[in-house]
Design an enzyme around this catalytic site. Structure first.
Site, PDB file in Angstrom:
ATOM      1  N   GLY A  12       0.832  -1.214   0.000  1.00  0.00           N
ATOM      2  CA  GLY A  12       0.000   0.000   0.000  1.00  0.00           C
ATOM      3  C   GLY A  12       0.856   1.249   0.000  1.00  0.00           C
ATOM      4  O   GLY A  12       0.490   2.280   0.579  1.00  0.00           O
ATOM      5  N   GLY A  15      -0.224   5.076  -0.914  1.00  0.00           N
ATOM      6  CA  GLY A  15      -1.261   5.770  -0.155  1.00  0.00           C
ATOM      7  C   GLY A  15      -0.720   6.964   0.615  1.00  0.00           C
ATOM      8  O   GLY A  15       0.449   7.347   0.478  1.00  0.00           O
ATOM      9  N   GLN A  16      -1.591   7.533   1.446  1.00  0.00           N
ATOM     10  CA  GLN A  16      -1.229   8.752   2.190  1.00  0.00           C
ATOM     11  C   GLN A  16       0.024   8.524   3.050  1.00  0.00           C
ATOM     12  O   GLN A  16       0.951   9.331   3.028  1.00  0.00           O
ATOM     13  CB  GLN A  16      -2.397   9.184   3.095  1.00  0.00           C
ATOM     14  N   ASP A  38       2.207  -1.798  -4.532  1.00  0.00           N
ATOM     15  CA  ASP A  38       0.802  -1.344  -4.460  1.00  0.00           C
ATOM     16  C   ASP A  38       0.071  -1.924  -5.664  1.00  0.00           C
ATOM     17  O   ASP A  38       0.699  -2.570  -6.524  1.00  0.00           O
ATOM     18  CB  ASP A  38       0.737   0.206  -4.479  1.00  0.00           C
ATOM     19  N   ILE A  39      -1.248  -1.695  -5.714  1.00  0.00           N
ATOM     20  CA  ILE A  39      -2.006  -2.062  -6.926  1.00  0.00           C
ATOM     21  C   ILE A  39      -2.313  -0.806  -7.734  1.00  0.00           C
ATOM     22  O   ILE A  39      -3.058  -0.843  -8.692  1.00  0.00           O
ATOM     23  CB  ILE A  39      -3.337  -2.780  -6.584  1.00  0.00           C
ATOM     24  N   ASP A  56      -0.825  -7.291  -5.087  1.00  0.00           N
ATOM     25  CA  ASP A  56      -2.169  -7.327  -4.517  1.00  0.00           C
ATOM     26  C   ASP A  56      -2.107  -8.212  -3.277  1.00  0.00           C
ATOM     27  O   ASP A  56      -1.869  -9.423  -3.378  1.00  0.00           O
ATOM     28  CB  ASP A  56      -3.139  -7.912  -5.557  1.00  0.00           C
ATOM     29  N   TYR A 146     -14.441  -1.367   8.885  1.00  0.00           N
ATOM     30  CA  TYR A 146     -13.019  -1.015   9.015  1.00  0.00           C
ATOM     31  C   TYR A 146     -12.534  -1.282  10.450  1.00  0.00           C
ATOM     32  O   TYR A 146     -11.502  -1.925  10.666  1.00  0.00           O
ATOM     33  CB  TYR A 146     -12.851   0.463   8.643  1.00  0.00           C
ATOM     34  N   LYS A 150      -9.829  -3.956  11.939  1.00  0.00           N
ATOM     35  CA  LYS A 150      -8.647  -3.473  12.665  1.00  0.00           C
ATOM     36  C   LYS A 150      -8.503  -4.192  14.015  1.00  0.00           C
ATOM     37  O   LYS A 150      -7.400  -4.534  14.431  1.00  0.00           O
ATOM     38  CB  LYS A 150      -8.711  -1.950  12.845  1.00  0.00           C
ATOM     39  N   ILE A 176      -4.618  11.022  10.309  1.00  0.00           N
ATOM     40  CA  ILE A 176      -3.302  11.533   9.901  1.00  0.00           C
ATOM     41  C   ILE A 176      -3.478  12.721   8.952  1.00  0.00           C
ATOM     42  O   ILE A 176      -4.231  12.650   7.981  1.00  0.00           O
ATOM     43  CB  ILE A 176      -2.461  10.419   9.224  1.00  0.00           C
TER      44      ILE A 176
HETATM   45  P1  NAD Z   1      -4.558   4.962   1.912  1.00  0.00           P
HETATM   46  O1  NAD Z   1      -5.975   4.621   1.628  1.00  0.00           O
HETATM   47  O2  NAD Z   1      -4.078   6.320   1.634  1.00  0.00           O
HETATM   48  O3  NAD Z   1      -3.599   3.941   1.152  1.00  0.00           O
HETATM   49  C1  NAD Z   1      -3.845   2.568   1.114  1.00  0.00           C
HETATM   50  C2  NAD Z   1      -3.130   1.993  -0.086  1.00  0.00           C
HETATM   51  O4  NAD Z   1      -3.470   0.602  -0.145  1.00  0.00           O
HETATM   52  C3  NAD Z   1      -3.557   2.616  -1.428  1.00  0.00           C
HETATM   53  O5  NAD Z   1      -2.436   3.109  -2.116  1.00  0.00           O
HETATM   54  C4  NAD Z   1      -4.224   1.462  -2.164  1.00  0.00           C
HETATM   55  O6  NAD Z   1      -3.996   1.478  -3.564  1.00  0.00           O
HETATM   56  C5  NAD Z   1      -3.585   0.249  -1.510  1.00  0.00           C
HETATM   57  N1  NAD Z   1      -4.386  -0.964  -1.671  1.00  0.00           N
HETATM   58  C6  NAD Z   1      -5.732  -1.095  -1.634  1.00  0.00           C
HETATM   59  N2  NAD Z   1      -6.076  -2.376  -1.888  1.00  0.00           N
HETATM   60  C7  NAD Z   1      -4.922  -3.067  -2.065  1.00  0.00           C
HETATM   61  C8  NAD Z   1      -4.620  -4.424  -2.355  1.00  0.00           C
HETATM   62  N3  NAD Z   1      -5.572  -5.338  -2.537  1.00  0.00           N
HETATM   63  N4  NAD Z   1      -3.317  -4.774  -2.445  1.00  0.00           N
HETATM   64  C9  NAD Z   1      -2.340  -3.867  -2.295  1.00  0.00           C
HETATM   65  N5  NAD Z   1      -2.558  -2.557  -2.040  1.00  0.00           N
HETATM   66  C10 NAD Z   1      -3.840  -2.172  -1.931  1.00  0.00           C
HETATM   67  O7  NAD Z   1      -4.286   4.561   3.452  1.00  0.00           O
HETATM   68  P2  NAD Z   1      -3.218   5.193   4.453  1.00  0.00           P
HETATM   69  O8  NAD Z   1      -3.856   6.368   5.067  1.00  0.00           O
HETATM   70  O9  NAD Z   1      -1.901   5.346   3.816  1.00  0.00           O
HETATM   71  O10 NAD Z   1      -3.209   4.069   5.580  1.00  0.00           O
HETATM   72  C11 NAD Z   1      -2.169   3.129   5.720  1.00  0.00           C
HETATM   73  C12 NAD Z   1      -2.451   2.300   6.949  1.00  0.00           C
HETATM   74  O11 NAD Z   1      -2.544   3.143   8.100  1.00  0.00           O
HETATM   75  C13 NAD Z   1      -3.782   1.506   6.890  1.00  0.00           C
HETATM   76  O12 NAD Z   1      -3.631   0.283   7.534  1.00  0.00           O
HETATM   77  C14 NAD Z   1      -4.721   2.381   7.688  1.00  0.00           C
HETATM   78  O13 NAD Z   1      -5.755   1.638   8.262  1.00  0.00           O
HETATM   79  C15 NAD Z   1      -3.788   2.937   8.750  1.00  0.00           C
HETATM   80  N6  NAD Z   1      -4.293   4.181   9.328  1.00  0.00           N
HETATM   81  C16 NAD Z   1      -4.356   5.319   8.594  1.00  0.00           C
HETATM   82  C17 NAD Z   1      -4.880   6.472   9.161  1.00  0.00           C
HETATM   83  C18 NAD Z   1      -4.981   7.757   8.395  1.00  0.00           C
HETATM   84  O14 NAD Z   1      -5.575   8.726   8.911  1.00  0.00           O
HETATM   85  N7  NAD Z   1      -4.410   7.863   7.210  1.00  0.00           N
HETATM   86  C19 NAD Z   1      -5.307   6.455  10.496  1.00  0.00           C
HETATM   87  C20 NAD Z   1      -5.262   5.256  11.198  1.00  0.00           C
HETATM   88  C21 NAD Z   1      -4.726   4.128  10.619  1.00  0.00           C
HETATM   89  N1  SER Z   2      -8.194   8.231   9.445  1.00  0.00           N
HETATM   90  C1  SER Z   2      -8.792   6.934   9.490  1.00  0.00           C
HETATM   91  C2  SER Z   2     -10.200   6.976   9.011  1.00  0.00           C
HETATM   92  O1  SER Z   2     -10.821   8.001   9.167  1.00  0.00           O
HETATM   93  C3  SER Z   2      -8.740   6.402  10.903  1.00  0.00           C
HETATM   94  O2  SER Z   2      -8.241   5.125  10.852  1.00  0.00           O
HETATM   95  O3  SER Z   2     -10.670   5.981   8.526  1.00  0.00           O
END
Ligand code: NAD
Ligand code: SER
Length: 318
Positions: A12, A15-16, A38-39, A56, A146, A150, A176
């Site tokens: 992943g 992602g962010q 990533d995908i 994936d 979700y 988790k 975040i």
């Molecule tokens: P995001 O949604 O920005 O990125 C997730 C990435 O996963 C994307 O680039 C997507 O293309 C990829 N993805 C989706 N399906 C996939 C698959 N089948 N195989 C491979 N890749 C795949 O999420 P993020 O904000 O970067 O979050 C990363 C982690 O941190 C996650 O576990 C999320 O739950 C956790 N998290 C994030 C936040 C937040 O506010 N950003 C808060 C709490 C926890």
């Molecule tokens: N920022 C995330 C959400 O809102 C918390 O895991 O889903």
């Protein structure tokens, strides 16, 4: 460890969080030692600065093949479907978050990886959980798909620690906030979108109510938490996969007031949508004393510092 410099795989990665964690890990371990996967089409920096492969995580075979081919020692497993997107497609959230996490743990166990990082979230909590300074050990009855995935991910990771001795670590991130890559469909996304709209249009329509306070964290602290937890002395850890971590808590009204100090013309209106009902099940603030005691966690950014830095970095982009 297979060599003195570990080989790291990030799922992943586009992602962010991944798009900023990968460059940070590459600085630490060397560009060629951090494989981004990533995908999704990677941004040029991720592809040009080091190795990238399509992966994936819902395919155990693909996960195993890539970890083996790359001789991975450590995996940061970030691939997930977040809260709001998960409610739109619970089936997809289950597949990516549950099957994906199982596949990562199972492949890591089978191939004897050294460490696995799997972030959890404040979404593990629910309406029955104490909302103020939510304790480390508390009621986990989430109401979103979700959140359910988790909680299961935390428990599954802990099972792999106890049953197989795999070194799995994770923290419960709050929302975040960052300026490089847009968030992927969460309930806390308003706290990023508000900056873009405030700078471009001086106006933002917020999908949460004015007084809905939630725990939040700025990206530099998010990266610091992941790396610091992964580098912590294992013998000091009593918890493994579920550390509460906190940095700041604020409502949309409080964030708007802080932004107004920099952009006085800024106006916010409130039109709550279905994400309001998710936010209402989450805590307002978090007790992170276990993380502070066991691996020295301490955030660097509070609300004023974060807002100043976000505006400074975003303004030149528009
Ligand atoms: P995001 O949604 O920005 O990125 C997730 C990435 O996963 C994307 O680039 C997507 O293309 C990829 N993805 C989706 N399906 C996939 C698959 N089948 N195989 C491979 N890749 C795949 O999420 P993020 O904000 O970067 O979050 C990363 C982690 O941190 C996650 O576990 C999320 O739950 C956790 N998290 C994030 C936040 C937040 O506010 N950003 C808060 C709490 C926890
Ligand atoms: N920022 C995330 C959400 O809102 C918390 O895991 O889903």
């Amino acid at each position: 460890m297979a060599s003195s410099t570990p080989k790291v795989v990030v799922t992943g990665a586009c992602g962010q969080i991944g798009s900023e964690l990968v460059p940070e890990l590459r600085k630490r371990y060397g560009k060629e030692n951090v494989m981004a996967t990533d995908i999704k089409e990677p941004p040029p920096e991720l592809r040009e600065d080091g190795p990238f492969e399509w992966l994936d995580v819902t395919s155990l075979e693909e996960v195993g093949r890539l970890l083996k081919k790359y001789k991975a020692d450590i995996i940061y497993h970030l691939a997930a479907i977040l809260s709001a997107k998960g409610e739109q497609n619970p089936n997809l959230a289950w597949k990516v978050n549950m099957i994906g996490t199982y596949n990562i743990l199972e492949a890591a166990r089978e191939l004897g990886l050294n460490q696995v990082f799997i972030p959890s979230s404040i979404a593990v909590f629910g309406p029955e959980t104490p909302k103020i300074m939510t304790p480390q050990e508390t009621i986990l009855l989430p109401k979103t798909i979700y959140g359910i995935t988790k909680v299961a991910g935390e428990l599954l990771g802990e099972y792999y620690v106890r049953r197989f001795g795999l070194d799995v670590r994770g923290c419960r991130y709050p929302g975040i906030i960052s300026y490089r890559t847009p968030p992927g469909g969460g309930t806390t996304d308003y706290a990023v979108a508000i900056f873009h709209e405030a700078i471009k249009y001086k106006r933002y329509i917020c999908f949460l109510k004015e007084d809905t306070a939630l725990p939040m964290m700025y990206m530099p602290d998010c990266l610091k938490a992941a790396i610091q937890l992964m580098e912590a002395d294992r013998s000091r850890l009593k918890h493994h996969t579920n550390f509460n971590v906190a940095a700041m808590s604020f409502s949309p009204g409080e964030l708007a007031a802080e932004i107004k100090k920099h952009i006085p013309e800024f106006e916010i209106v409130y039109e709550p949508d279905e994400r309001q009902s998710i936010a209402e099940t989450w805590p307002r603030s978090i007790d992170d004393s276990a993380a502070r005691e066991e691996w020295g966690w301490q955030p660097d950014y509070d609300l004023p510092r974060m807002v100043e830095d976000m505006i400074k970095n975003l303004k030149p982009q528009f």
